[in-house]
Design a protein around this motif. Structure first.
Motif, PDB file in Angstrom:
ATOM      1  N   LEU A   1       0.832  -1.197   0.000  1.00 50.37           N
ATOM      2  CA  LEU A   1       0.000   0.000   0.000  1.00 50.37           C
ATOM      3  C   LEU A   1       0.874   1.257   0.000  1.00 50.37           C
ATOM      4  O   LEU A   1       0.622   2.215  -0.716  1.00 50.37           O
ATOM      5  N   ARG A   2       1.930   1.226   0.783  1.00 50.15           N
ATOM      6  CA  ARG A   2       2.816   2.391   0.907  1.00 50.15           C
ATOM      7  C   ARG A   2       3.518   2.722  -0.394  1.00 50.15           C
ATOM      8  O   ARG A   2       3.924   3.861  -0.616  1.00 50.15           O
ATOM      9  N   ARG A   3       3.685   1.716  -1.261  1.00 52.88           N
ATOM     10  CA  ARG A   3       4.367   1.973  -2.534  1.00 52.88           C
ATOM     11  C   ARG A   3       3.561   2.948  -3.401  1.00 52.88           C
ATOM     12  O   ARG A   3       4.104   3.555  -4.303  1.00 52.88           O
ATOM     13  N   HIS A   4       2.260   3.044  -3.139  1.00 56.10           N
ATOM     14  CA  HIS A   4       1.420   3.930  -3.946  1.00 56.10           C
ATOM     15  C   HIS A   4       0.832   5.058  -3.117  1.00 56.10           C
ATOM     16  O   HIS A   4      -0.050   5.763  -3.579  1.00 56.10           O
ATOM     17  N   ALA A   5       1.283   5.216  -1.874  1.00 58.98           N
ATOM     18  CA  ALA A   5       0.614   6.149  -0.971  1.00 58.98           C
ATOM     19  C   ALA A   5       1.473   7.384  -0.704  1.00 58.98           C
ATOM     20  O   ALA A   5       2.689   7.355  -0.873  1.00 58.98           O
ATOM     21  N   THR A   6       0.793   8.448  -0.285  1.00 62.32           N
ATOM     22  CA  THR A   6       1.510   9.618   0.200  1.00 62.32           C
ATOM     23  C   THR A   6       1.461   9.580   1.718  1.00 62.32           C
ATOM     24  O   THR A   6       0.367   9.546   2.298  1.00 62.32           O
TER      25      THR A   6
ATOM     26  N   ARG B   1       3.827 -11.866   0.437  1.00 62.63           N
ATOM     27  CA  ARG B   1       4.189 -11.755   1.858  1.00 62.63           C
ATOM     28  C   ARG B   1       4.198 -10.300   2.321  1.00 62.63           C
ATOM     29  O   ARG B   1       4.548 -10.016   3.446  1.00 62.63           O
ATOM     30  N   ASP B   2       3.819  -9.403   1.394  1.00 61.56           N
ATOM     31  CA  ASP B   2       3.822  -7.969   1.688  1.00 61.56           C
ATOM     32  C   ASP B   2       5.162  -7.533   2.290  1.00 61.56           C
ATOM     33  O   ASP B   2       5.217  -6.891   3.338  1.00 61.56           O
ATOM     34  N   GLU B   3       6.233  -7.920   1.622  1.00 62.84           N
ATOM     35  CA  GLU B   3       7.573  -7.613   2.117  1.00 62.84           C
ATOM     36  C   GLU B   3       8.375  -6.889   1.062  1.00 62.84           C
ATOM     37  O   GLU B   3       8.232  -7.181  -0.120  1.00 62.84           O
ATOM     38  N   ARG B   4       9.256  -6.015   1.513  1.00 64.68           N
ATOM     39  CA  ARG B   4      10.270  -5.499   0.593  1.00 64.68           C
ATOM     40  C   ARG B   4      11.561  -6.226   0.936  1.00 64.68           C
ATOM     41  O   ARG B   4      11.989  -6.227   2.092  1.00 64.68           O
ATOM     42  N   THR B   5      12.144  -6.887  -0.054  1.00 70.23           N
ATOM     43  CA  THR B   5      13.333  -7.701   0.204  1.00 70.23           C
ATOM     44  C   THR B   5      14.518  -7.094  -0.530  1.00 70.23           C
ATOM     45  O   THR B   5      14.348  -6.371  -1.509  1.00 70.23           O
ATOM     46  N   GLU B   6      15.705  -7.393  -0.031  1.00 74.42           N
ATOM     47  CA  GLU B   6      16.929  -6.964  -0.707  1.00 74.42           C
ATOM     48  C   GLU B   6      17.661  -8.211  -1.134  1.00 74.42           C
ATOM     49  O   GLU B   6      17.802  -9.146  -0.334  1.00 74.42           O
ATOM     50  N   ARG B   7      18.108  -8.249  -2.356  1.00 71.34           N
ATOM     51  CA  ARG B   7      18.805  -9.454  -2.798  1.00 71.34           C
ATOM     52  C   ARG B   7      19.748  -9.154  -3.955  1.00 71.34           C
ATOM     53  O   ARG B   7      19.568  -8.172  -4.672  1.00 71.34           O
ATOM     54  N   THR B   8      20.727 -10.031  -4.107  1.00 73.93           N
ATOM     55  CA  THR B   8      21.646  -9.943  -5.233  1.00 73.93           C
ATOM     56  C   THR B   8      21.321 -11.077  -6.188  1.00 73.93           C
ATOM     57  O   THR B   8      21.146 -12.217  -5.754  1.00 73.93           O
ATOM     58  N   VAL B   9      21.197 -10.735  -7.457  1.00 79.12           N
ATOM     59  CA  VAL B   9      20.797 -11.749  -8.437  1.00 79.12           C
ATOM     60  C   VAL B   9      21.750 -11.747  -9.629  1.00 79.12           C
ATOM     61  O   VAL B   9      22.411 -10.746  -9.912  1.00 79.12           O
ATOM     62  N   ASP B  10      21.810 -12.896 -10.310  1.00 80.57           N
ATOM     63  CA  ASP B  10      22.590 -13.026 -11.542  1.00 80.57           C
ATOM     64  C   ASP B  10      21.609 -13.060 -12.709  1.00 80.57           C
ATOM     65  O   ASP B  10      20.919 -14.057 -12.912  1.00 80.57           O
ATOM     66  N   PRO B  11      21.517 -11.965 -13.488  1.00 84.14           N
ATOM     67  CA  PRO B  11      20.503 -11.882 -14.535  1.00 84.14           C
ATOM     68  C   PRO B  11      20.712 -12.928 -15.628  1.00 84.14           C
ATOM     69  O   PRO B  11      21.845 -13.241 -15.980  1.00 84.14           O
ATOM     70  N   MET B  12      19.628 -13.459 -16.143  1.00 81.18           N
ATOM     71  CA  MET B  12      19.665 -14.411 -17.249  1.00 81.18           C
ATOM     72  C   MET B  12      18.997 -13.835 -18.496  1.00 81.18           C
ATOM     73  O   MET B  12      19.550 -13.836 -19.560  1.00 81.18           O
TER      74      MET B  12
ATOM     75  N   ILE C   1      10.136  -3.890  -8.694  1.00 78.76           N
ATOM     76  CA  ILE C   1      11.502  -3.571  -8.291  1.00 78.76           C
ATOM     77  C   ILE C   1      11.520  -2.099  -7.896  1.00 78.76           C
ATOM     78  O   ILE C   1      11.229  -1.225  -8.699  1.00 78.76           O
ATOM     79  N   ASP C   2      11.817  -1.813  -6.629  1.00 78.43           N
ATOM     80  CA  ASP C   2      11.792  -0.420  -6.170  1.00 78.43           C
ATOM     81  C   ASP C   2      13.138   0.258  -6.337  1.00 78.43           C
ATOM     82  O   ASP C   2      13.205   1.454  -6.590  1.00 78.43           O
ATOM     83  N   GLU C   3      14.212  -0.492  -6.177  1.00 75.50           N
ATOM     84  CA  GLU C   3      15.539   0.082  -6.406  1.00 75.50           C
ATOM     85  C   GLU C   3      16.380  -0.988  -7.056  1.00 75.50           C
ATOM     86  O   GLU C   3      16.238  -2.169  -6.738  1.00 75.50           O
ATOM     87  N   VAL C   4      17.268  -0.566  -7.947  1.00 70.78           N
ATOM     88  CA  VAL C   4      18.132  -1.551  -8.593  1.00 70.78           C
ATOM     89  C   VAL C   4      19.463  -0.898  -8.929  1.00 70.78           C
ATOM     90  O   VAL C   4      19.503   0.261  -9.335  1.00 70.78           O
TER      91      VAL C   4
END
Lengths: 325, 321
Positions: free
Chosen positions: A261-266, B168-179, B208-211
């Motif tokens: 939800l926060r990804r689209h929220a202010t 899971r409503d989670e933001r995760t951080e990970r390192t990946v090897d692109p294919m 993807i929020d940051e890359v």
């Protein structure tokens, strides 16, 4: 295909490309090897006619512009020819960069419905001297058609501009209803395929989700039966049909929860109970209510009241799930 | 639309002579085979066939003539087949729609070359291109990460991601090897070896929020295989537990949207559908059922229904305060 037949077809193309005159079927039978020779029997005549009919159909199917006509008033029957100007791909010169762009673009279809057509285009461009190198560039692979059996018949009808009949089942309807449409085209929009066209019964433009088409759509009537609107922009028709008025919704979310939800929220700062206040905008309030209910106790709707009630109604339904099971 | 082998071979046979004409110094058989997407053996069969074709009369001077020199071939008589056949409507559509789709991609460096290629191809396609293409692809504009991800794929560099996992409503951080990058029904996906999960995963680019591209090379291990996507993006294993749901009429769309293993029409609820989905991720199933607000009931597993109901009661308690 049998080598003999392929050979005959190539010879037929060469013979008809090489003449400006219309050539009669009888003449073709004598100059193109591989046809049933004329031994005076009806059986041989029949066999020739069948072969020739099939060959003409085959050539037309792959796009060879086979013309029928008579060279002079003295001709007693129709003949055939291929006008070189209509047959030949016009000159095309692409720079290395442009050819790379084409190679890249055609990879988009690698595993999709139009893959065969893309391969055909590539073969012809290479034959025209364009050096399309597909080994460089993006390793993109698309599947533009996954799981949409209605794609092909809808595409073919839109391409040929033939009327289309299909059964369409909206999720809120018990049974499918028959729709008659002049199909304008297909659009992949926000990850789903839509058919856009003029609904003949409702006399208005309509948008159909391909996945809700049941059975196989059927084209009917002649090709070129209608003209799509001149200024048609397929994607914006779909976008317009999905566009509704925007609503503002204020919710409270427990810290560290409701990440989606926060990804689209202010963020509006903290509430007195320590929750985060968030402002959301939606054009699809019922979908948002579904999403908010799915967060369970992590999210509480503050306003508007209608959204609060909608979420409470969903939660009440969900709360009784355990009892029923 | 997908040409049967006859049409495919005819298209190739009619293109081969012009292809060789455009390369007067000759071409290696292996290169020509690769250009036509066939084996070298098939290319030889095609050339052998053309060799006995020609102008009416079919005397020695009328036949298509080829000169083989070692592993190279060149044309010495074309019998008048100097240009390839024009593009069919389907071919023009495939080409034009694909170029337009590329133009829409955010962060595409080759934009100008794509526009110029589009203009030239449209002109050369002639009549079929005047037909407005009956297909359009509107790519989600949110995939801003595309340029960075693409750089990682092309330069074969590992990527560091902040990735949102909706189930899971989670933001995760990970390192990946692109294919590879995939465009599936308008959504972009990165297929990559995930070092954290130690498996091949698909990452939807709009999640993807940051890359960031890392300096280290991408090194997917030998056991990392690209998935065969013919059966859809998500292919649950047979060993995964079954979730059996009953969908009310308003939730029947689930069966279109998720890989449903079995579906049966049911009358309770009226116009309903009983479906079986396999997933090892019960939190995904929980969110799915909860997001349907009562339009889906759970037949199995029982604890899934209990969890959803408990969450809902806890939420209702907050509204009651």
């Amino acid at each position: 295909m049998a080598a003999k037949r392929a050979e005959r077809l190539v010879n037929l193309v060469i013979a008809l490309l090489g003449t400006r005159q219309y050539v009669s079927a009888a003449k073709i039978r004598t100059i193109v090897p591989g046809y049933e020779p004329d031994d005076g029997t009806d059986r041989a005549d029949e066999a020739f006619k069948r072969m020739f009919e099939r060959d003409k159909a085959e050539l037309r199917e792959i796009g060879v512009p086979l013309e029928t006509g008579r060279t002079s008033a003295f001709d007693t029957e129709d003949g055939y020819r291929i006008a070189r100007a209509d047959y030949e791909l016009p000159e095309i010169t692409l720079t290395g960069e442009e050819a790379a762009a084409v190679g890249l673009a055609l990879r988009l279809w690698q595993s999709a419905q139009l893959a065969g057509a893309a391969q055909g285009a590539l073969v012809k461009l290479r034959a025209a001297g364009v050096a399309v190198d597909q080994s460089r560039g993006l390793s993109i692979q698309p599947r533009l058609d996954a799981g949409e059996p209605a794609f092909e018949p809808c595409y073919a009808a839109a391409r040929d501009r033939r009327a289309l009949t299909f059964d369409y089942r909206r999720p809120d309807e018990q049974s499918a209803t028959r729709r008659r449409v002049q199909p304008w085209g297909l659009v992949a929009w926000h990850g789903r395929w839509y058919l856009v066209g003029h609904d003949l019964d409702r006399q208005a433009a309509r948008v159909f989700r391909l996945s809700r088409v049941t059975g196989t759509p059927r084209a009917s009537g002649p090709a070129g039966a209608f003209e799509p609107p001149a200024d048609l922009d397929l994607a914006s028709v779909v976008a317009g049909s999905e566009r509704r008025e925007e609503q503002l919704v204020i919710v409270r979310a427990r810290p560290g929860t409701a990440i989606g939800l926060r990804r689209h929220a202010t963020p509006l700062g903290a509430a007195d109970d320590g929750d985060d206040r968030l402002e959301l905008r939606t054009t699809e309030p019922w979908a948002l209510a579904d999403e908010l209910a799915a967060y369970g106790p992590d999210v509480l709707v503050e306003a508007p009241q209608r959204m609060r009630e909608a979420v409470v109604a969903r939660l009440s339904e969900l709360a009784s799930l355990g009892e029923r099971a | 639309m997908t040409p049967p082998s006859t049409a495919e071979r005819m298209t190739r046979l009619l293109a081969l002579v012009p292809y060789l004409t455009a390369r007067p110094d000759g071409v290696r058989l292996a290169d020509a085979a690769a250009d036509f997407g066939v084996t070298e053996a098939q290319l030889r069969r095609d050339l052998d066939l053309l060799w006995v074709c020609g102008l009416p009369g079919h005397g020695p001077g009328d036949l298509i003539d080829l000169a083989f020199e070692g592993d190279r071939v060149r044309i010495t008589f074309t019998a008048g087949m100097v240009r390839p056949l024009r593009l069919s409507t389907d071919e023009a559509v495939a080409l034009i729609v694909a170029l337009r789709t590329l133009l829409e991609l955010p962060g595409l460096a080759e934009g100008e070359a794509v526009s110029r290629a589009l203009a030239k191809v449209s002109a050369a396609a002639g009549h079929p291109a005047e037909v407005r293409a009956p297909v359009a692809i509107s790519v989600g504009a949110r995939a801003q990460s595309l340029a960075v991800v693409r750089e990682g794929v092309e330069r074969r560099r590992a990527l560091h991601l902040h990735y949102y996992v909706p189930s899971r409503d989670e933001r995760t951080e990970r390192t990946v090897d692109p294919m590879r990058l995939l465009l599936v029904d308008g959504h972009w996906y990165l297929e990559a070896w995930c070092r954290r999960a130690e498996g091949v995963r698909l990452f939807r680019l709009d999640r993807i929020d940051e890359v960031a591209v890392l300096d280290e090379p991408a090194a997917p291990p030998p056991q990392a295989h690209e998935r065969d996507l013919d059966d859809g993006l998500y292919q649950p294993g047979e060993e995964e537990p079954q979730v059996r749901l009953r969908l009310a009429r308003t939730a029947r769309w689930i069966a279109d949207y998720y890989p449903v293993e079995e579906q049966t029409e049911v009358s309770d609820p009226p116009g309903g559908l009983a479906v079986t989905v396999r997933t090892s991720d019960l939190s995904w199933a929980r969110r799915l059922v909860a997001s349907l607000g009562g339009a889906a009931t759970v037949d199995e597993p029982v604890e899934l229904a209990a969890q959803v109901a408990a969450d809902a009661r806890a939420a209702l308690a907050r509204y009651a305060d």
